[in-house]
Design an enzyme around this catalytic site. Structure first.
Site, mmCIF file in Angstrom:
data_model
loop_
_atom_site.group_PDB
_atom_site.id
_atom_site.type_symbol
_atom_site.label_atom_id
_atom_site.label_comp_id
_atom_site.label_asym_id
_atom_site.label_seq_id
_atom_site.Cartn_x
_atom_site.Cartn_y
_atom_site.Cartn_z
ATOM 1 N N GLY A 16 0.799 -1.229 0.000
ATOM 2 C CA GLY A 16 0.000 0.000 0.000
ATOM 3 C C GLY A 16 0.824 1.268 0.000
ATOM 4 N N ASN A 111 -6.026 2.968 -12.609
ATOM 5 C CA ASN A 111 -5.073 1.964 -12.130
ATOM 6 C C ASN A 111 -3.664 2.487 -12.365
ATOM 7 O OD1 ASN A 111 -4.002 -0.600 -11.315
ATOM 8 N ND2 ASN A 111 -3.720 -1.132 -13.466
ATOM 9 N N HIS A 113 0.133 1.103 -13.192
ATOM 10 C CA HIS A 113 0.828 -0.093 -13.671
ATOM 11 C C HIS A 113 2.323 0.214 -13.744
ATOM 12 C CE1 HIS A 113 1.149 -3.923 -15.730
ATOM 13 N NE2 HIS A 113 2.021 -3.334 -16.536
HETATM 14 C C1 GAR Z 1 3.135 -1.124 -7.632
HETATM 15 O O1 GAR Z 1 4.382 -1.165 -8.273
HETATM 16 C C2 GAR Z 1 2.019 -1.161 -8.656
HETATM 17 O O2 GAR Z 1 2.292 -0.448 -9.822
HETATM 18 C C3 GAR Z 1 1.937 -2.627 -8.949
HETATM 19 O O3 GAR Z 1 2.104 -3.256 -7.700
HETATM 20 C C4 GAR Z 1 2.884 -2.415 -6.831
HETATM 21 C C5 GAR Z 1 2.102 -2.163 -5.558
HETATM 22 O O4 GAR Z 1 2.872 -1.517 -4.588
HETATM 23 N N1 GAR Z 1 0.683 -2.951 -9.567
HETATM 24 C C6 GAR Z 1 0.533 -3.904 -10.477
HETATM 25 O O5 GAR Z 1 1.418 -4.633 -10.853
HETATM 26 C C7 GAR Z 1 -0.894 -4.035 -11.005
HETATM 27 N N2 GAR Z 1 -0.921 -4.778 -12.229
HETATM 28 P P1 GAR Z 1 2.190 -0.830 -3.321
HETATM 29 O O6 GAR Z 1 1.252 -1.842 -2.668
HETATM 30 O O7 GAR Z 1 3.355 -0.512 -2.432
HETATM 31 O O8 GAR Z 1 1.474 0.391 -3.805
#
Ligand code: GAR
Length: 199
Positions: A16, A111, A113
């Site tokens: 998060g 979203n 990515h």
């Molecule tokens: C982030 O790098 C986000 O872009 C990626 O997961 C991570 C979450 O980090 N999302 C994806 O890969 C979605 N397809 P966080 O929980 O620390 O924000």
């Protein structure tokens, strides 16, 4: 003007850190918005820990709690409507958003990515898998993309992108860290654009 604040739901599955960056930006940039819900498919995650600290209501909603996917989808739509949600922000949410939710919140779901879409998106391209693929392809730059969510995975209109270099010495982990730092400024900027009606 408090009464004009848009009501935001942030969907997370993990640490998060993007949720934290969004929360901080709403407060520090005095954005006309309020995060009123943190939803996760997991009952425990870093995102929920932060939400509890900040008194942001949480909701654990998983398809495993329902007999059919349709019931799950309808429960998600109902949960968002009940809370008067204006926009949904996916922040490390590792599930596909049900079509019923995408339809009900058309052009109101974003979203983030961790790559330069349309490259390195789609089914199976999430988290560390993305950075492994970017390095394997010999790319010299990567970055992050914020896009609107439609029924096709990672294919909605791009709102904003920001690049970072890929260094010859990079591992998937070191690249992930550089992209994540970039995400923390990009996502708030994209939210600001969305709230200004310019997305
Ligand atoms: C982030 O790098 C986000 O872009 C990626 O997961 C991570 C979450 O980090 N999302 C994806 O890969 C979605 N397809 P966080 O929980 O620390 O924000």
């Amino acid at each position: 003007m408090a009464h004009n604040k848009k009501r935001l739901a942030v969907f997370c599955s993990g640490t998060g850190s993007n949720f934290r960056a969004l929360f901080r930006a709403v407060r520090e940039r005095e954005l006309p918005a309020e995060i009123v819900l943190c939803l996760s498919n997991r009952s425990q995650c870093g995102a929920f820990d932060f939400a509890h600290e900040q008194d942001i209501p949480t909701l654990h909603l998983s398809e495993k709690q329902f007999e059919t996917f349709e019931e799950f989808s309808l429960a998600m739509v109902a949960a968002l409507r009940e809370r008067g949600i204006d926009f949904v922000l996916l922040a490390g949410y590792m599930r596909k958003v049900p079509d019923a939710v995408v339809e009900a919140f058309s052009d109101r779901i974003m979203n983030i990515h961790p790559a330069l879409l349309p490259k390195f998106g789609g089914e199976g391209m999430y988290g560390i898998h993305v950075h492994t693929a970017v390095i394997a392809a010999g790319e010299t730059e990567s970055g992050a993309s914020v896009h609107l969510v439609n029924e096709e995975y990672d294919k909605g209109r791009i709102v904003m992108q920001r690049k970072v270099p890929v260094l010859p010495s990079d591992t998937p982990e070191s690249l992930a860290a550089r992209v994540l730092e970039c995400e923390h400024s990009l996502y708030p900027d994209a939210l600001e654009k969305l709230l200004a009606g310019q997305s």
